[in-house]
Design a protein around this motif. Structure first.
Motif, PDB file in Angstrom:
ATOM      1  N   ASP A 187     -49.949  14.420   6.856  1.00  0.00           N
ATOM      2  CA  ASP A 187     -50.922  14.732   5.804  1.00  0.00           C
ATOM      3  C   ASP A 187     -52.328  14.271   6.200  1.00  0.00           C
ATOM      4  O   ASP A 187     -53.308  14.988   5.990  1.00  0.00           O
ATOM      5  CB  ASP A 187     -50.510  14.062   4.490  1.00  0.00           C
ATOM      6  N   THR A 188     -52.430  13.078   6.775  1.00  0.00           N
ATOM      7  CA  THR A 188     -53.730  12.568   7.227  1.00  0.00           C
ATOM      8  C   THR A 188     -54.313  13.454   8.314  1.00  0.00           C
ATOM      9  O   THR A 188     -55.501  13.802   8.294  1.00  0.00           O
ATOM     10  CB  THR A 188     -53.581  11.128   7.752  1.00  0.00           C
ATOM     11  N   ALA A 189     -53.464  13.833   9.253  1.00  0.00           N
ATOM     12  CA  ALA A 189     -53.931  14.648  10.370  1.00  0.00           C
ATOM     13  C   ALA A 189     -54.404  16.019   9.908  1.00  0.00           C
ATOM     14  O   ALA A 189     -55.447  16.510  10.362  1.00  0.00           O
ATOM     15  CB  ALA A 189     -52.819  14.797  11.411  1.00  0.00           C
ATOM     16  N   MET A 190     -53.678  16.661   9.009  1.00  0.00           N
ATOM     17  CA  MET A 190     -54.030  18.014   8.586  1.00  0.00           C
ATOM     18  C   MET A 190     -55.357  18.041   7.846  1.00  0.00           C
ATOM     19  O   MET A 190     -56.215  18.893   8.116  1.00  0.00           O
ATOM     20  CB  MET A 190     -52.918  18.589   7.704  1.00  0.00           C
ATOM     21  N   ALA A 191     -55.553  17.123   6.909  1.00  0.00           N
ATOM     22  CA  ALA A 191     -56.806  17.109   6.138  1.00  0.00           C
ATOM     23  C   ALA A 191     -58.000  16.829   7.045  1.00  0.00           C
ATOM     24  O   ALA A 191     -59.034  17.496   6.963  1.00  0.00           O
ATOM     25  CB  ALA A 191     -56.710  16.066   5.023  1.00  0.00           C
ATOM     26  N   SER A 192     -57.858  15.859   7.943  1.00  0.00           N
ATOM     27  CA  SER A 192     -58.957  15.511   8.842  1.00  0.00           C
ATOM     28  C   SER A 192     -59.223  16.621   9.849  1.00  0.00           C
ATOM     29  O   SER A 192     -60.384  16.915  10.169  1.00  0.00           O
ATOM     30  CB  SER A 192     -58.639  14.209   9.588  1.00  0.00           C
ATOM     31  N   THR A 193     -58.151  17.240  10.361  1.00  0.00           N
ATOM     32  CA  THR A 193     -58.300  18.322  11.330  1.00  0.00           C
ATOM     33  C   THR A 193     -59.074  19.491  10.733  1.00  0.00           C
ATOM     34  O   THR A 193     -59.943  20.082  11.384  1.00  0.00           O
ATOM     35  CB  THR A 193     -56.919  18.806  11.813  1.00  0.00           C
ATOM     36  N   LEU A 194     -58.792  19.840   9.485  1.00  0.00           N
ATOM     37  CA  LEU A 194     -59.484  20.951   8.851  1.00  0.00           C
ATOM     38  C   LEU A 194     -60.962  20.629   8.618  1.00  0.00           C
ATOM     39  O   LEU A 194     -61.831  21.487   8.815  1.00  0.00           O
ATOM     40  CB  LEU A 194     -58.793  21.320   7.532  1.00  0.00           C
ATOM     41  N   ALA A 195     -61.258  19.406   8.213  1.00  0.00           N
ATOM     42  CA  ALA A 195     -62.655  19.018   8.028  1.00  0.00           C
ATOM     43  C   ALA A 195     -63.401  19.043   9.361  1.00  0.00           C
ATOM     44  O   ALA A 195     -64.540  19.534   9.453  1.00  0.00           O
ATOM     45  CB  ALA A 195     -62.730  17.631   7.390  1.00  0.00           C
ATOM     46  N   ASN A 196     -62.770  18.536  10.417  1.00  0.00           N
ATOM     47  CA  ASN A 196     -63.388  18.541  11.741  1.00  0.00           C
ATOM     48  C   ASN A 196     -63.570  19.950  12.284  1.00  0.00           C
ATOM     49  O   ASN A 196     -64.526  20.224  13.025  1.00  0.00           O
ATOM     50  CB  ASN A 196     -62.544  17.723  12.722  1.00  0.00           C
ATOM     51  N   PHE A 197     -62.657  20.846  11.914  1.00  0.00           N
ATOM     52  CA  PHE A 197     -62.738  22.244  12.342  1.00  0.00           C
ATOM     53  C   PHE A 197     -64.073  22.849  11.908  1.00  0.00           C
ATOM     54  O   PHE A 197     -64.758  23.506  12.699  1.00  0.00           O
ATOM     55  CB  PHE A 197     -61.570  23.020  11.730  1.00  0.00           C
ATOM     56  N   TYR A 198     -64.451  22.621  10.659  1.00  0.00           N
ATOM     57  CA  TYR A 198     -65.725  23.154  10.155  1.00  0.00           C
ATOM     58  C   TYR A 198     -66.909  22.519  10.875  1.00  0.00           C
ATOM     59  O   TYR A 198     -67.878  23.196  11.222  1.00  0.00           O
ATOM     60  CB  TYR A 198     -65.839  22.908   8.647  1.00  0.00           C
ATOM     61  N   SER A 199     -66.836  21.215  11.087  1.00  0.00           N
ATOM     62  CA  SER A 199     -67.924  20.510  11.761  1.00  0.00           C
ATOM     63  C   SER A 199     -68.120  21.033  13.185  1.00  0.00           C
ATOM     64  O   SER A 199     -69.242  21.316  13.609  1.00  0.00           O
ATOM     65  CB  SER A 199     -67.617  19.007  11.781  1.00  0.00           C
ATOM     66  N   ASP A 200     -67.013  21.179  13.922  1.00  0.00           N
ATOM     67  CA  ASP A 200     -67.091  21.676  15.297  1.00  0.00           C
ATOM     68  C   ASP A 200     -67.583  23.121  15.341  1.00  0.00           C
ATOM     69  O   ASP A 200     -68.366  23.503  16.214  1.00  0.00           O
ATOM     70  CB  ASP A 200     -65.722  21.580  15.973  1.00  0.00           C
ATOM     71  N   LEU A 201     -67.109  23.930  14.401  1.00  0.00           N
ATOM     72  CA  LEU A 201     -67.511  25.339  14.356  1.00  0.00           C
ATOM     73  C   LEU A 201     -69.002  25.461  14.083  1.00  0.00           C
ATOM     74  O   LEU A 201     -69.703  26.272  14.736  1.00  0.00           O
ATOM     75  CB  LEU A 201     -66.696  26.068  13.280  1.00  0.00           C
ATOM     76  N   ARG A 202     -69.521  24.688  13.144  1.00  0.00           N
ATOM     77  CA  ARG A 202     -70.944  24.751  12.828  1.00  0.00           C
ATOM     78  C   ARG A 202     -71.799  24.392  14.048  1.00  0.00           C
ATOM     79  O   ARG A 202     -72.826  25.015  14.321  1.00  0.00           O
ATOM     80  CB  ARG A 202     -71.269  23.823  11.655  1.00  0.00           C
TER      81      ARG A 202
END
Length: 207
Positions: A187-202
């Motif tokens: 659960d920790t990994a999924m929530a953080s991974t999705l937030a980081n996904f947006y940051s990296d994409l931007r």
């Protein structure tokens, strides 16, 4: 590859499933992570004993360019910090393929590197695009990797009505990482991974 004998049927089924997720009412979701740029929700998955995650945020670019960075292709490896390799195994049409990719270990390698083989399909959605995928049983798992499984998942990207140079990006992810993992770590990994996904994409879109 038995399930790909009818590629068109698989693409239609996947598309319809994602549109169904996109119509789930707001009160069915629970917020699990929120930053100034992205909100992540989750609800119990109907596909497996885990969660369907929803992530949403505004990205400062047009929908076509955003999806070009997300779907299988040369852009993805350049910016996605979690993805370590990606190969297109079969190409059916320009918008439809099978890809094999690997991901890095997470949480100090409590979650070991994973391998996925996914059917990927990109299509028009309203004034924007939908890029979606689902894992397949295909080939042997590489040494030193655990084979994970993505249940139907995808990204809706549509232009903002009042600012066509910005896009609303909404993702639905339900990944069975498999292996013996504490649910809290997943659960920790999924929530953080999705937030980081947006940051990296931007960051990638600014280049």
């Amino acid at each position: 590859m038995e399930c790909l004998l009818d590629v068109s049927a698989l693409a239609i089924k996947l598309n319809n499933t994602l549109i169904q997720y996109h119509s789930i009412e707001g009160d069915k979701w629970r917020v699990v992570k929120k930053t100034k740029d992205v909100t992540v929700w989750r609800k119990p998955s109907e596909e497996f004993n885990g969660y369907l995650y929803k992530a949403q945020g505004i990205v400062k670019d047009v929908a076509n360019r955003v999806i070009d960075h997300i779907r299988p292709g040369p852009c993805r490896l350049d910016w996605d910090s979690l993805m370590t390799t990606m190969d297109i195994v079969e190409q059916f049409e320009e918008n439809c393929c099978v890809m094999c990719y690997t991901t890095a270990g997470q949480l100090w390698n409590i979650i070991a590197p994973r391998e996925f083989v996914d059917f990927s399909y990109t299509t028009q959605y309203q004034e924007g695009l939908l890029s979606c995928g689902v894992s397949l049983n295909y080939g042997e798992t590489r040494p030193n990797f655990v084979r994970g499984h993505n249940h139907p998942c995808g990204w809706f990207c549509v232009p903002l009505p009042d600012n066509l140079d910005h896009s609303l990006l909404t993702g639905y992810i339900q990944t069975d990482l498999r292996g013996r993992l504490p649910q809290s770590a997943v659960d920790t990994a999924m929530a953080s991974t999705l937030a980081n996904f947006y940051s990296d994409l931007r960051k990638a879109l600014k280049v």
